[in-house]
Motif scaffolding. Structure first.
Motif, PDB file in Angstrom:
ATOM      1  N   UNK A  47      15.097   9.098 -18.566  1.00 51.97           N
ATOM      2  CA  UNK A  47      15.881   8.905 -17.348  1.00 51.97           C
ATOM      3  C   UNK A  47      15.645  10.026 -16.360  1.00 51.97           C
ATOM      4  N   UNK A  48      15.586  11.253 -16.855  1.00 53.11           N
ATOM      5  CA  UNK A  48      15.360  12.390 -15.962  1.00 53.11           C
ATOM      6  C   UNK A  48      13.987  12.299 -15.297  1.00 53.11           C
ATOM      7  N   UNK A  76      20.637  21.119  -3.711  1.00 58.31           N
ATOM      8  CA  UNK A  76      20.134  19.890  -4.329  1.00 58.31           C
ATOM      9  C   UNK A  76      19.406  20.203  -5.635  1.00 58.31           C
ATOM     10  N   UNK A  77      18.617  21.282  -5.651  1.00 55.51           N
ATOM     11  CA  UNK A  77      17.916  21.676  -6.879  1.00 55.51           C
ATOM     12  C   UNK A  77      18.911  22.009  -7.993  1.00 55.51           C
ATOM     13  N   UNK A  78      19.996  22.690  -7.650  1.00 54.92           N
ATOM     14  CA  UNK A  78      21.017  23.006  -8.659  1.00 54.92           C
ATOM     15  C   UNK A  78      21.643  21.714  -9.182  1.00 54.92           C
ATOM     16  N   UNK A 105      21.232  16.961 -15.709  1.00 52.84           N
ATOM     17  CA  UNK A 105      20.936  16.936 -17.146  1.00 52.84           C
ATOM     18  C   UNK A 105      22.184  17.036 -18.025  1.00 52.84           C
ATOM     19  N   UNK A 106      23.159  17.865 -17.621  1.00 51.33           N
ATOM     20  CA  UNK A 106      24.399  17.960 -18.402  1.00 51.33           C
ATOM     21  C   UNK A 106      25.129  16.624 -18.407  1.00 51.33           C
ATOM     22  N   UNK A 116      23.800  13.670 -17.855  1.00 55.71           N
ATOM     23  CA  UNK A 116      22.960  12.723 -18.577  1.00 55.71           C
ATOM     24  C   UNK A 116      23.114  12.892 -20.084  1.00 55.71           C
ATOM     25  N   UNK A 117      23.229  14.130 -20.530  1.00 56.49           N
ATOM     26  CA  UNK A 117      23.411  14.436 -21.955  1.00 56.49           C
ATOM     27  C   UNK A 117      24.715  13.837 -22.465  1.00 56.49           C
ATOM     28  N   UNK A 118      25.788  14.019 -21.693  1.00 61.77           N
ATOM     29  CA  UNK A 118      27.089  13.471 -22.078  1.00 61.77           C
ATOM     30  C   UNK A 118      27.071  11.938 -22.078  1.00 61.77           C
ATOM     31  N   UNK A 119      26.382  11.356 -21.094  1.00 63.78           N
ATOM     32  CA  UNK A 119      26.327   9.902 -21.008  1.00 63.78           C
ATOM     33  C   UNK A 119      25.612   9.294 -22.216  1.00 63.78           C
ATOM     34  N   UNK A 120      24.648  10.010 -22.776  1.00 64.47           N
ATOM     35  CA  UNK A 120      23.944   9.482 -23.948  1.00 64.47           C
ATOM     36  C   UNK A 120      24.915   9.205 -25.084  1.00 64.47           C
TER      37      UNK A 120
END
Length: 365
Positions: A117-118, A168-170, A177-178, A180-184
């Protein structure tokens, strides 16, 4: 009947053209143009009448029906061309491609949902966003003529642009990613479909429609709440530093806003539906492209109209939603619908800029 000119934007609270107060926010919460509040704050939502409900339903059917028709046509055309080039049977072309991908990267759900996803979304967001940024920096005449707010960001403020890119980069490299990790783990708890078998096209289409509606509801109300005077200056005001937006400002936001208004609304649809990862990727790419286009500042041929959200950045308290369905329902687009910008709120199917087709009419001095 005279219409007010939708001129180039000014910074909130700064003098406007001819020494008049600027658009949108004004010191002390004085009324802006059209008698709307000038603070950028969302007031009470009006209770919709039956006429409003009927209008919102018709608008939803038209917008979603049109989008579905375009997706069906694109899918059929793309399937035929890909099958012709790669030699697959049309009925199995996408499954064959998906099998080859999984044979290469594996079928581990975490790898696909987190890293996959990333990577997919990064490729789409930064390719489209940096392409628009190149146009903003070089200003070729062929694209400059399609600017919604002429002469704004010409040239771009480099200090302001640097701050934009860093924020935006932050948001992209840390918060996303944090999240996205939780959503997994939420998807794991919800239950995941077989990664190897692609869903049918009709299922994908239905899920995309539901995802669009879920995002519209969640984004509209979260966005409206961010305009509440109690929280606006602490969170959402950062996003509105750009009264004439550029594409990358789509994710230029406070961390709280980024999580609850940028990431959560599009992520909830696939979670509720237990969507296949391929459907999620397709939906995320569509949502990102839409956000980039609506913040681009350009109304380009054959692109969905970005006029509504650009008007939101110009006026602050109009057009909170994505599709405009809930704006119509609650009347938070009345000022927009009374403006020349609304006449341009269509897909441009030719090369003549809509500002020439529907020009602003300035008041005589």
């Amino acid at each position: 009947m005279e219409k007010k000119c939708l001129c180039g934007s000014v910074e909130p609270g700064q003098p406007g053209h001819g020494g008049q107060p600027g658009h949108g926010e004004q010191p002390g919460g004085q009324p802006g143009h059209g008698g709307q509040p000038g603070t950028g704050h969302g007031g009470q939502l009006t209770k919709p009448s039956l006429v409003d409900v009927k209008g919102a339903v018709l608008k939803a059917c038209f917008v979603i029906g049109s989008a579905a028709l375009v997706i069906i046509c694109l899918r059929n055309s793309l399937t035929w061309h890909v099958a012709s080039i790669w030699g697959f049977a049309r009925e199995y072309v996408w499954q064959s491609i998906w099998d080859k991908l999984l044979d290469t990267v594996g079928e581990d759900p975490f790898t696909l949902m987190f890293y996959g996803t990333f990577c997919v979304t990064s490729m789409v967001y930064w390719t489209v966003g940096l392409t628009f940024m190149y146009f903003d920096l070089t200003l070729p005449e062929w694209i400059r003529q399609y600017k919604i707010q002429p002469s704004t960001n010409e040239p771009l403020d480099r200090a302001k642009l640097k701050k934009l890119v860093l924020v935006v980069l932050f948001n992209w490299t840390v918060l996303f990613p944090v999240f996205n990790y939780c959503m997994f783990f939420l998807h794991e708890w919800r239950g995941m479909p077989d990664m190897r078998v692609l869903p049918s096209f009709h299922r994908v289409l239905v899920e995309l429609i539901i995802c669009v509606l879920v995002e519209e509801v969640m984004f509209y109300y979260s966005h409206w709440l961010l305009h509440n005077k109690r929280v606006y200056k602490y969170i959402h005001k950062q996003h509105h530093e750009w009264t004439a937006s550029v594409s990358l400002t789509s994710l230029y936001s406070h961390p709280v806003e980024h999580i609850f208004s940028n990431l959560l609304p599009p992520a909830m649809g696939p979670l509720l539906l237990g969507s296949h990862i391929s459907t999620s990727w397709l939906w995320f790419c569509m949502a990102l492209t839409s956000a980039l286009n609506s913040h681009s500042g350009y109304h380009l041929p054959f692109f969905p109209s970005p006029e509504a959200h650009d008007f939101h950045h110009l006026k602050f308290n109009q057009c909170y939603g994505v599709l405009g369905i809930l704006d119509y329902l609650h009347g938070t687009d009345k000022m927009f619908r009374a403006s020349t910008a609304y006449e341009r709120h269509i897909m441009l199917l030719g090369s003549t800029p809509l500002r020439e087709t529907f020009p602003d009419v300035k008041k005589e001095l």
